[in-house]
Design a protein around this motif. Structure first.
Motif, short mmCIF file in Angstrom:
data_model
loop_
_atom_site.label_atom_id
_atom_site.label_comp_id
_atom_site.label_asym_id
_atom_site.label_seq_id
_atom_site.Cartn_x
_atom_site.Cartn_y
_atom_site.Cartn_z
N ILE A 281 66.86 22.50 68.98
CA ILE A 281 65.66 22.72 69.28
C ILE A 281 65.11 24.14 69.82
N LEU A 282 65.78 24.61 70.86
CA LEU A 282 65.55 25.62 71.51
C LEU A 282 66.09 26.96 70.81
N ALA A 283 67.05 26.62 69.70
CA ALA A 283 67.29 27.96 68.63
C ALA A 283 66.11 28.13 67.75
N ASN A 284 65.57 26.91 67.26
CA ASN A 284 64.28 26.94 66.60
C ASN A 284 63.19 27.53 67.19
N TYR A 285 62.85 27.15 68.31
CA TYR A 285 61.95 27.56 69.30
C TYR A 285 62.01 28.98 69.56
N ALA A 286 63.28 29.51 69.67
CA ALA A 286 63.23 31.09 69.86
C ALA A 286 63.10 31.74 68.32
N ASP A 287 63.23 31.17 67.34
CA ASP A 287 63.07 31.61 66.07
C ASP A 287 61.14 31.66 65.70
N LYS A 288 60.81 30.26 65.86
CA LYS A 288 59.67 30.12 65.42
C LYS A 288 58.30 30.48 66.71
N ARG A 289 58.52 30.32 67.82
CA ARG A 289 57.51 30.10 68.99
C ARG A 289 57.74 31.36 69.92
N THR A 290 58.73 32.06 70.03
CA THR A 290 58.93 33.17 70.85
C THR A 290 58.83 34.56 70.34
N GLN A 291 57.93 35.20 71.32
CA GLN A 291 57.99 36.92 71.03
C GLN A 291 59.49 37.56 70.97
N LEU A 292 59.74 38.14 69.84
CA LEU A 292 61.07 38.59 69.73
C LEU A 292 61.04 40.34 69.75
N SER A 293 59.79 40.77 70.34
CA SER A 293 59.64 42.16 70.52
C SER A 293 59.33 42.21 72.12
N PHE A 294 60.30 42.44 72.76
CA PHE A 294 60.27 42.44 74.30
C PHE A 294 60.61 44.03 74.91
N ALA A 295 59.95 44.67 75.87
CA ALA A 295 60.41 45.91 76.51
C ALA A 295 60.86 46.65 75.56
N GLY A 296 60.42 46.84 74.21
CA GLY A 296 60.66 47.82 73.42
C GLY A 296 62.12 47.40 72.56
N ILE A 297 62.42 46.41 72.88
CA ILE A 297 63.69 45.97 72.25
C ILE A 297 63.42 44.74 71.15
N GLU A 298 63.88 44.72 70.07
CA GLU A 298 63.87 43.55 69.06
C GLU A 298 64.93 42.70 69.41
#
Length: 494
Positions: A313-330
């Motif tokens: 569930i949290l892997a899916n949450y990381a993929d679909k619900r989370t900002q994956l660009s943070f402090a200039g890092i992808e």
């Protein structure tokens, strides 16, 4: 059967941080095995539900999440078979070698672009291989120390550091390659990892491990070998025939198989408990301790049901619900799988120091379990907050980091304590089997997860996290209230 002291004498007793030389072999074998397993696991759920055009299998998300949980459950269940084969057929050293071969071939099958059939063949190979390798490599660690050697606990700590280092590094490398370039290349890296593990084991075991792992603890007699060969052979043929018939009739489907694993996950521990409790080899004091162990086992199931959703569930949450660009890092969504082992590497020594420092003032075993459940519940309540405050917008990745951090606090209250409590509360006649039972709490948890993860959607995530987190916190309070009563049933074990 070899004398314990003869085995220890055959192992060079210095050579790896002041520990027996064999610890080097086992540390790096397990490091690479965990690297291969956690690397594969970091991208597996994405491989299942990503569209075929993106290199995935194109399964629907609920099915992919359920298969992931079933797979985790079967890995832990297969440890029972691996332990039995090592004890009765070929010893722990050969079990580790055969297990590593099966795991490596499982990853090679995944690395070849193929069909859903290929995917399931690889799962069978990895489940059987991990069942052979995982419990038996830990047993060999115990073999290289004499009974009174005060380095034993520290040796296991170094060994577990290898597990967590492998688990930390793998998602960073395999996740990056698998998600950004090609899934099959990621699985190939996992296969290479297991190959390195086998290489270390084969090239150094003779010199470093001596006789450790070479003996068969309780070998089958020729008559038993004949009997079990017939039983296993007929069972395999019967299962194959029944499976083919049920698949062709449409009875054996994804849904019915998931339900079957759920039933097994709950039934097997009940059979174990009943058999141990009713055995004439179990004394009155040991029966009392078995009764004390039951609520701890149930608490463990609840804890792992939440913790293991980190890879679903949290892997899916990381993929679909989370900002994956943070402090200039992808950020790769697979990288979050590295958080659990990273936090354990840093926090395990802190918890070990705290329990020693508190001495007799430290919480009792049931109270530590209740703390584990409390933190597990809070980790799920934390992850519903961004949805509560921000609605459907993408979530800051630090919320996920916080959730993983809180559940690790719970894991360190419950997991090492549970291993220790298992050795203390186990009936003498069932000491090894009680350790199998402890690992079955994780199998039962993931078997239950296979049923419940299918209900998760982005629309109902607040209810999902809230209900499961709330149940865990309520169980935590209940366990804390009955802790003194459980303690009395433990008959002197603290």
């Amino acid at each position: 059967m070899l004398n314990k002291q003869k085995i220890v004498s055959s192992v060079p007793q210095t050579g790896f941080f002041g520990h027996p030389k064999g610890l080097f072999t086992l540390f790096f074998t397990e490091f690479w095995e965990r690297f291969s397993y956690y690397g594969m696991r970091a991208i597996l759920v994405f491989y299942m539900y990503y569209e075929v055009s993106k290199g995935g299998l194109g399964l629907d998300e609920p099915t992919a999440l359920a298969i992931m949980s079933v797979y985790g459950s079967l890995v832990y269940m297969s440890g029972i078979i691996g332990g039995w084969m090592a004890d009765r057929l070929f010893g722990t050293s050969k079990a580790v070698f055969y297990g590593g071969i099966l795991i490596m071939f499982g990853h090679i099958v995944l690395a070849v672009p193929g069909s859903l059939t290929m995917f399931f063949i690889s799962m069978v190979l990895i489940v059987l291989g991990t069942g052979l390798l995982k419990p038996n490599v830990s047993t060999i660690v115990g073999d290289i120390y004499s009974e009174g050697d005060n380095r034993r606990d520290a040796g296991f700590s170094i060994f577990y550091m290898g597990i967590n280092l492998g688990g930390f590094i793998a998602p960073l490398i395999v996740g990056e390659v698998g998600l950004k370039h090609d899934f099959h290349l990621g699985f190939a890296i996992a296969a290479v990892g297991m190959f390195f593990g086998l290489l270390v084991f084969v090239l150094t075991k003779k010199k470093n491990l001596g006789l450790a792992g070479t003996y068969v603890a309780n070998p089958l007699s020729p008559a038993e070998k004949k009997k079990y060969s017939i039983i296993f052979g007929l069972s395999a043929v019967l299962i194959a025939i029944i499976s083919v018939v049920m698949i062709s009739l449409g009875i054996l489907t994804f849904a019915s198989f998931i339900a079957l694993v759920g039933i097994l996950g709950i039934t097997i521990p009940i059979v174990y408990f009943t058999r141990m409790y009713r055995s004439p080899k179990t004394t009155e004091v040991e029966r009392s301790r078995i009764l004390a162990y039951i609520p701890l086992f149930i608490a463990s199931v609840m804890f792992w049901a939440i913790q293991e959703q980190g890879s679903t569930i949290l892997a899916n949450y990381a993929d679909k619900r989370t900002q994956l660009s943070f402090a200039g890092i992808e950020i790769s969504p697979a990288w979050f799988q590295s958080l659990n082992p990273l936090f354990i590497i840093f926090l395990a020594p802190v918890f070990a120091w705290a329990w020693v420092k508190l001495g007799d003032r430290q919480p009792t075993i049931p109270q530590k379990f209740s703390l584990g459940l409390l933190f597990a519940g809070l980790s799920f309540l934390v992850i519903l907050l961004p949805s509560y405050f921000g609605g459907d917008s993408l979530v800051n990745p630090l919320w996920l980091v916080l959730s993983y951090f809180i559940v690790v606090l719970g894991e360190l209250c419950l997991s090492p304590v549970g291993l220790s409590a298992t050795t203390k509360l186990a009936p003498a006649a069932f000491s090894a089997q009680t350790m199998s039972l402890w690992f079955l709490s994780n199998a039962a948890a993931q078997a239950i997860n296979a049923q419940i993860v299918r209900f998760y959607t982005a629309e109902n995530e607040m209810e999902y996290f809230g209900v499961i987190g709330g149940i865990s916190i309520l169980l935590s309070i209940l366990l804390f209230l009955i802790a003194p009563r459980i303690q009395r049933f433990m008959k002197g074990v603290r």
